[in-house]
Design an enzyme around this catalytic site. Sequence first.
Site, PDB file in Angstrom:
ATOM      1  CG  HIS A   1       5.167   8.999   0.403  1.00 15.78           C
ATOM      2  ND1 HIS A   1       5.015  10.282  -0.031  1.00 15.78           N
ATOM      3  CD2 HIS A   1       4.152   8.289  -0.161  1.00 15.78           C
ATOM      4  CE1 HIS A   1       3.946  10.369  -0.813  1.00 15.78           C
ATOM      5  NE2 HIS A   1       3.411   9.166  -0.925  1.00 15.78           N
TER       6      HIS A   1
ATOM      7  CD  GLU B   1      -1.018   5.184  -4.933  1.00 17.06           C
ATOM      8  OE1 GLU B   1      -0.961   5.186  -3.691  1.00 17.06           O
ATOM      9  OE2 GLU B   1      -0.025   5.346  -5.661  1.00 17.06           O
TER      10      GLU B   1
ATOM     11  CG  ASP C   1      20.615  -0.863 -14.464  1.00 18.55           C
ATOM     12  OD1 ASP C   1      20.161  -1.916 -14.950  1.00 18.55           O
ATOM     13  OD2 ASP C   1      20.764   0.185 -15.123  1.00 18.55           O
TER      14      ASP C   1
ATOM     15  CG  ASP D   1      -2.190   8.359  -1.957  1.00 18.74           C
ATOM     16  OD1 ASP D   1      -2.482   9.555  -1.830  1.00 18.74           O
ATOM     17  OD2 ASP D   1      -1.019   7.951  -1.933  1.00 18.74           O
TER      18      ASP D   1
ATOM     19  NE  ARG E   1       5.890   3.982  -1.958  1.00 20.68           N
ATOM     20  CZ  ARG E   1       4.894   4.421  -1.180  1.00 20.68           C
ATOM     21  NH1 ARG E   1       3.641   4.067  -1.446  1.00 20.68           N
ATOM     22  NH2 ARG E   1       5.144   5.179  -0.133  1.00 20.68           N
TER      23      ARG E   1
END
Length: 253
Positions: free
Chosen positions: A46, A147, A85, A173, A71
């Site tokens: 987000h 969530e 990575d 959520d 995230r």
Amino acid sequence: MRPNKLRQMWQANQAVVNGWLAIPSGFSAEVMAHQGWDSLTIDLQHGVVDYQAMVGMLQAISTTPTVPVVRVPWLEPGIIMKTLDAGAYGVICPMVNTREDAQRLVAYSHYAPRGTRSFGPVRALLYGGADYPETANDTIVTFAMIETAQALDNLDAILSVEGLDAIYVGPSDLSLALGCKPSFDDVEPPVAQAIEHILERATAHGLVAGIHNGTPQVARGRVEKGYRFVTVSSDARLMAAGSQQVLAQMRAS
């Protein structure tokens, strides 16, 4: 390999205070990292951050002992592997709803024989150290976000997946999923009950429970109940709140 401070703190039963980064800037990430957060999470879901900006932000965080977490936007192998990575020491994956989702998250985050992560730790070697390939599986932390109502129904099945380290509650959520108004802190009773239930079941399975918070007061209360990874606000929200405070004082006079 560079130790993961998150694991060290959890072994000592300490709560990790996590900051949140939504602004795509290496400099703002560096400023946040130098304030003493235990970890900082770059939000690709987000936040307004793309992959290249994330790499610069990881490099900026690396100037401090702060643990870099990301995230990812979704449960998709390519972005999870590229994030690791690039040097992330933790991955938070949204919308993990079933045991199969959790199994895929663990597989994408671990090298064989534990998983299916492709080998190519291009920057992770620089951050983690030359023995990264041998020790990454035991160092990286994987969070499954809980969530949705479906995730609540499948909670014990998700928590029983071998290799999953932690869960992370998204209160907004979760509120929507339970028919309530989205909120971080001032959640309605069904959401408060779900947050306590998730913590109870995660503890029973030996997993760390994390949660998003809007204020230090609420985060501290959740730590007292047993949450051991608490996010408080974000870079964008802190900048806005600081600006509002200054302007309110100026205009009051």
